[in-house]
Design an enzyme around this catalytic site. Sequence first.
Site, PDB file in Angstrom:
ATOM      1  N   LYS A 111       0.784  -1.107  -0.126  1.00 57.81           N
ATOM      2  CA  LYS A 111       0.010  -0.080  -0.062  1.00 57.81           C
ATOM      3  C   LYS A 111       0.981   1.241  -0.043  1.00 57.81           C
ATOM      4  O   LYS A 111       1.983   1.476   0.788  1.00 57.81           O
ATOM      5  CB  LYS A 111      -0.831   0.042   1.177  1.00 57.81           C
ATOM      6  CG  LYS A 111      -1.789   1.126   1.109  1.00 57.81           C
ATOM      7  CD  LYS A 111      -2.798   1.341   2.481  1.00 57.81           C
ATOM      8  CE  LYS A 111      -2.225   1.622   3.636  1.00 57.81           C
ATOM      9  NZ  LYS A 111      -1.829   3.099   3.714  1.00 57.81           N
ATOM     10  N   GLU A 180      -9.343   7.498   3.382  1.00 53.33           N
ATOM     11  CA  GLU A 180      -9.223   7.821   4.750  1.00 53.33           C
ATOM     12  C   GLU A 180      -9.757   9.372   5.069  1.00 53.33           C
ATOM     13  O   GLU A 180      -9.432  10.189   4.337  1.00 53.33           O
ATOM     14  CB  GLU A 180      -8.100   7.664   5.306  1.00 53.33           C
ATOM     15  CG  GLU A 180      -7.978   7.937   6.878  1.00 53.33           C
ATOM     16  CD  GLU A 180      -6.402   7.264   7.341  1.00 53.33           C
ATOM     17  OE1 GLU A 180      -6.449   7.547   8.656  1.00 53.33           O
ATOM     18  OE2 GLU A 180      -5.651   6.757   6.587  1.00 53.33           O
TER      19      GLU A 180
END
Length: 270
Positions: A111, A180
């Site tokens: 990631k 996020e």
Amino acid sequence: MATVRELQSMAGTEPITMLTAYDAPTAEIVDEADVDVILVGDSVGNTSLGHETTLPVTVDDIASRVGAVSRATDEALVVADMPFLSFGVDEKDSLENAGRMLKEEGAAAVKLECGPHTVELTETMVRLGIPVMAHLGLTPQHVNQYGGYPRQGTDQEAAERMLELAVAHEEAGAFSLVLEHVPANLAAEITEALEIPTIGIGAGPDCDGQVLVVDDAVGLSDWSPSFSKQFGNVREEMSSAVEGYVEAVESGEFPAEEHSHEERDLDDLY
């Protein structure tokens, strides 16, 4: 073990679950609960290493924990979170650091906290066989730039820029996208615009999946962000157990007879 293609096929059809794990026992529990993805997050800096931010986390820190988690996982897709300055500075170093997580530690993907600078890098990694999970919105490695951890994409310009980056990373070959701490309606629009699955944390209910830090989910943290939820109280259970141990030792209750054994031939040593 789950594959990147299997995760991609879940977009829009089946909710994706993702939790962090940083050690083998936790990974076993998470895997046995049929969580789809285990992220070995750089949040280990906050949760386990005693740092105030994720910035001090090193490639070695992540690598050792990716290895532990991978060895303990049978079914979930294991993703290694690339730490601050381990990618995006020098292409050769970026590829070596990310490749190490797959080749030596057993991760299935990495990631990247993304920006304009990671579009080309994502394309290169994917071309070389390193699957990339992109991450937009609040990217904690930019804490000093943000001046904290504010919600992202809250005005028209920022929202459009995030959508453009999401599309660019999908076109570069990213197999999924973490969003996020962004407005729920923005996350819904990005999810609608992409074919790859989105995984939200503080991004509302319309993403293809959700992720939490495992310490927050099980109630081990003494603090957790407003967008997380505790599904247990492990901190209270651990505190109770440790207090019980101290009391038992101090009272002479532990160890009891059943916790010890004697060898008869050793009775006359003195």
